[in-house]
Motif scaffolding. Structure first.
Motif, short mmCIF file in Angstrom:
data_model
loop_
_atom_site.label_atom_id
_atom_site.label_comp_id
_atom_site.label_asym_id
_atom_site.label_seq_id
_atom_site.Cartn_x
_atom_site.Cartn_y
_atom_site.Cartn_z
N SER A 529 0.81 -1.21 0.00
CA SER A 529 0.00 0.00 0.00
C SER A 529 0.85 1.27 0.00
O SER A 529 0.38 2.33 -0.42
CB SER A 529 -0.93 0.01 1.21
N LEU A 530 2.09 1.17 0.46
CA LEU A 530 2.97 2.34 0.53
C LEU A 530 4.08 2.32 -0.50
O LEU A 530 4.93 3.22 -0.52
CB LEU A 530 3.57 2.47 1.94
N ARG A 531 4.09 1.30 -1.37
CA ARG A 531 5.13 1.25 -2.40
C ARG A 531 5.07 2.47 -3.34
O ARG A 531 6.11 2.99 -3.75
CB ARG A 531 5.01 -0.04 -3.21
N PRO A 532 3.87 2.96 -3.72
CA PRO A 532 3.85 4.17 -4.56
C PRO A 532 4.51 5.37 -3.89
O PRO A 532 5.22 6.15 -4.54
CB PRO A 532 2.35 4.41 -4.80
N LEU A 533 4.28 5.55 -2.58
CA LEU A 533 4.93 6.65 -1.86
C LEU A 533 6.44 6.46 -1.86
O LEU A 533 7.19 7.42 -2.08
CB LEU A 533 4.41 6.71 -0.43
N LEU A 534 6.91 5.26 -1.63
CA LEU A 534 8.35 4.98 -1.65
C LEU A 534 8.96 5.37 -2.99
O LEU A 534 10.01 6.02 -3.05
CB LEU A 534 8.58 3.50 -1.36
N ALA A 572 2.10 15.80 -9.22
CA ALA A 572 2.84 16.00 -10.46
C ALA A 572 4.26 15.50 -10.27
O ALA A 572 4.78 15.45 -9.15
CB ALA A 572 2.85 17.48 -10.85
N ARG A 573 4.86 15.13 -11.37
CA ARG A 573 6.27 14.75 -11.37
C ARG A 573 7.05 15.73 -12.24
O ARG A 573 6.60 16.10 -13.33
CB ARG A 573 6.44 13.32 -11.86
N GLY A 578 12.74 21.05 -14.14
CA GLY A 578 11.63 21.59 -13.37
C GLY A 578 10.28 21.53 -14.05
O GLY A 578 9.27 21.93 -13.46
N LYS A 579 10.21 21.05 -15.29
CA LYS A 579 8.92 20.96 -15.98
C LYS A 579 8.07 19.89 -15.33
O LYS A 579 8.51 18.75 -15.14
CB LYS A 579 9.12 20.63 -17.45
N GLN A 580 6.82 20.24 -14.97
CA GLN A 580 5.95 19.33 -14.24
C GLN A 580 4.91 18.69 -15.16
O GLN A 580 4.34 19.37 -16.03
CB GLN A 580 5.25 20.06 -13.09
N THR A 581 4.67 17.42 -14.94
CA THR A 581 3.67 16.67 -15.68
C THR A 581 2.70 16.06 -14.68
O THR A 581 3.13 15.40 -13.72
CB THR A 581 4.32 15.55 -16.51
N PRO A 582 1.38 16.27 -14.85
CA PRO A 582 0.42 15.67 -13.91
C PRO A 582 0.59 14.15 -13.85
O PRO A 582 0.84 13.49 -14.85
CB PRO A 582 -0.93 16.08 -14.49
N ALA A 583 0.45 13.62 -12.65
CA ALA A 583 0.57 12.18 -12.43
C ALA A 583 -0.70 11.67 -11.77
O ALA A 583 -1.36 12.39 -11.01
CB ALA A 583 1.78 11.87 -11.55
N ALA A 584 -1.02 10.43 -12.06
CA ALA A 584 -2.19 9.81 -11.43
C ALA A 584 -1.98 9.75 -9.92
O ALA A 584 -0.90 9.43 -9.44
CB ALA A 584 -2.42 8.42 -11.99
N MET A 585 -3.03 10.07 -9.17
CA MET A 585 -2.93 10.09 -7.72
C MET A 585 -3.93 9.12 -7.12
O MET A 585 -5.12 9.19 -7.38
CB MET A 585 -3.18 11.49 -7.18
#
Length: 661
Positions: A529-534, A572-573, A578-585
């Protein structure tokens, strides 16, 4: 004086009339003043010229850059030439503080740990001192002697076979004369010496002498600088302690200094004596260790203590004792925490040594920490402030584990293994000693420094696992990431992973680990459950945005209240520029409801604090608390990496809640 002679004081005009008046005025006091001015110009200008061009080599910045560029063009092809590994060091150092001078003679012993014979040695004398002697214990012929670029190549009459050894004897001296045009030598001063291995000859092509600035490289026609190898590259070639990446040597050092001074270097003090009006110290390190060559000497006062049989000492200038007790307290607390959590401290002593602020910062050595007087000794700590001297001492003590016992491979991510772990370890000691509130304040400081630096530094940011020479990443973001992981997994899980990491990679026979090896240990204790945060924290440059738009509450009976929290979230990533791309949350984010007044660093007394699955976009969260709330929000302790960190909490309105969309 010229302006005074030609100054218009009336109606006279024209060059001829002004020249006539100037000749008339150049007499008496004016003539004497002009003579004095010319004399000062000639004498002082000559004095400066004599010091910067006769006694010393004049080094213009452009000439220095051109020399570095030529060094790379001429010798870069030898960067990967096979070289033997350093295994033993013997030096005798004579310091003459009153003259700002030093002389060093010594022997380096090398062993060929490669799989092929070595037929030549590339030796780089230091550009900062005079190399008076250099030779080997076997026949060798000097075939290249580039005095301008300080590069020598010796051809061995008999190649050095695998497993065979040779000794290199050397003698260097520093006797400063006058002053140069820039960079006055301050390594040896009347009361404060700090010298290191940079004065001693080095073996093999040194990347540190290359031209580092990207624009300067373009001006000199050099390609972009090569990055260090990736962790995967290092692991693929199975670098070991016998390679050039990590050299471990036994060390023996004798230091002579002024009779009033104490000389200090890493190692156990074997004996001390006086001879010819001078004071001598003999130090020894019997187990293989990284050699840095640090030698310090000054008129020190010494304060001593003990912890579990370990002798603790602080060498300091007598007037700089304001933080000495803090340092000793920090050393005790750090040794206790790290010993319990990560594994035993391997030495019988630990010292802190002060040096002049000519050299900045703090540096960790084997069983010794050196501090600039400005980095910890003179820092004032007001009531309620984060105890920075305590923290810095704990950070440098942590390097006895991270960077000392566990020596990372020279690859991208090495500073994550050493610096980020030391920063995290010191935060844990700070929390254990002063409580969670001070640790949170220091966490906020690290977060703010990281976010601020992202907009200041022009070097391309990389994820923590691949960090190279980016202090704001491995110090500040490293502390944030490790502390946030600890908050989610618990100290037992994270510290247990670090202990297993140390057990696998500590010691002279262990291979130097990469950041990927550390990441594997952290990943092993992280639930799915915390692998995405890691991954977000260590593999990517991730920025969150969680905003509490509003919060409403209504009585739910029995004294309980139903709270509806309206939030807006996104993730975002960023790439290296520094260019940001929206990421699935789809992340677990803490949701909190609080009562009572705000406290320093806290939104109040928690009535509810649990992680919720939060997705991108606007949404409502409904929950029940046992009594009337005052405020509610997402990520209430501001642990996520956000640009805007002050909109996570909303005041609760005591009206009936509107049905969520």
């Amino acid at each position: 004086m010229v302006a005074s002679l030609f100054w218009v004081r009336g109606r006279e005009g024209g060059v001829r009339a002004r020249l006539t008046l100037a000749r008339q005025r150049l007499r008496g006091p004016a003539l004497r003043a002009a003579a004095v001015a010319i004399g000062l110009i000639v004498s002082l200008g000559g004095f400066v010229f004599y010091n910067t061009n006769v006694l010393n080599e004049y080094r213009a910045p452009d000439a220095v850059a051109a020399r570095s560029a030529e060094y790379e063009r001429r010798y870069k092809r030898f960067e990967h030439a096979p070289e033997p590994s350093l295994v033993a060091v013997r030096t005798h150092v004579e310091l003459y503080p009153a003259d700002r001078a030093a002389e060093i003679r010594g022997t380096f012993r090398f062993v060929n740990r490669t799989a092929q014979p070595i037929d030549s040695l590339h030796v780089l004398p230091s550009p900062d001192v005079e190399t008076r002697a250099l030779g080997f214990d076997r026949a060798a012929r000097l075939v290249v002697d580039d005095r301008a670029l300080r590069y020598r190549i010796y051809a061995l009459e008999r190649p050095l076979a695998p497993g065979d050894s040779l000794a290199m004897r050397f003698a260097v001296a520093s006797h400063p004369r006058g002053f140069p045009n820039a960079g006055a030598p301050t390594e040896v001063t009347s009361n404060g010496t700090y010298i290191d291995r940079r004065w001693l000859p080095a073996l093999g092509y040194q990347r540190g002498r290359e031209l580092a600035d990207a624009e300067a490289r373009r001006e000199h026609g050099l390609p972009p600088r090569e990055l260090p190898p990736t962790a995967g590259d290092v692991e693929a070639r199975e670098a070991g302690p016998g390679g050039r990446d990590v050299e471990l040597a036994t060390v023996e050092t004798v230091i002579g200094t002024d009779a009033r001074q104490i000389a200090v270097t890493p190692g156990a003090l074997v004996r001390e004596w006086r001879a010819n009006g001078r004071r001598y110290f003999h130090y020894r390190i019997d187990e293989p260790t990284r050699y840095g060559g640090a030698v310090m000497s000054a008129e020190y006062a010494v304060r001593e203590a003990r912890w579990n049989g370990v002798a603790l000492r602080v060498y300091y200038h007598p007037g700089h004792d304001v933080n000495v007790d803090r340092m000793l307290r920090s050393m005790r607390a750090a040794l206790a925490y790290y010993g319990e959590r990560f594994g035993p401290y391997p030495y019988r002593e630990l010292s802190v040594v002060e040096y002049p602020r000519y050299a900045p910062g703090a540096r960790a050595h084997r069983a010794m920490i050196s501090f600039s007087e400005g980095s910890a000794f003179l820092t004032r700590v007001d009531s309620g402030d984060v105890d920075r001297p305590f923290f810095v001492a704990a950070h440098e003590t942590a390097h006895q584990w991270w960077g000392g016992q566990v020596i990372p491979a020279k690859a991208a991510g090495a500073s994550f293994v050493s610096e980020a772990l030391a920063q995290y370890s010191a935060m844990m000691v700070l929390e254990a000693t002063y409580g969670p509130e001070m640790a949170r304040r220091f966490y906020d400081y690290n977060m703010d420094e990281y976010l601020r630096a992202r907009g200041v530094y022009t070097n391309r940011e990389v994820p923590l696992l691949d960090v190279v020479d980016q202090r704001y990443v491995h110090y500040f973001k490293g502390a944030v990431a490790m502390y946030m992981l600890r908050e989610r997994l618990g100290a037992e899980a994270v510290d247990g992973a670090l202990r297993r990491f140390r057990e696998k990679y500590a010691g002279p026979e262990a291979p130097p680990p990469t950041s990927r090896a550390l990441y594997a240990e952290l990943r092993a204790v992280t639930p799915d459950s915390l692998r995405p945060l890691l991954s977000d924290l260590f593999e990517h440059i991730t920025l969150w945005s969680v905003r509490a738009d509003s919060a409403r509450a209504e009585p739910a009976g029995g004294g309980a209240w139903r709270v509806t929290l309206f939030v807006d979230a996104s993730k975002a990533r960023a790439d290296s520029v520094g260019k940001q791309t929206p990421a699935a949350m789809d992340d677990l984010v803490e949701v909190g409801v609080f009562a009572g007044p705000r406290r320093s660093g806290s939104p109040g007394e928690p009535l509810y604090l649990q992680p919720h699955r939060i997705r991108a976009g606007k949404q409502a969260i409904v929950l029940t608390v046992p009594r009337r709330p005052a405020r509610a929000g997402l990520d209430p302790y501001r642990r996520l990496i956000e640009r805007e960190r002050d909109d996570n909490i909303a005041e609760v309105e005591g009206r009936p809640a509107i049905s969520p969309p």
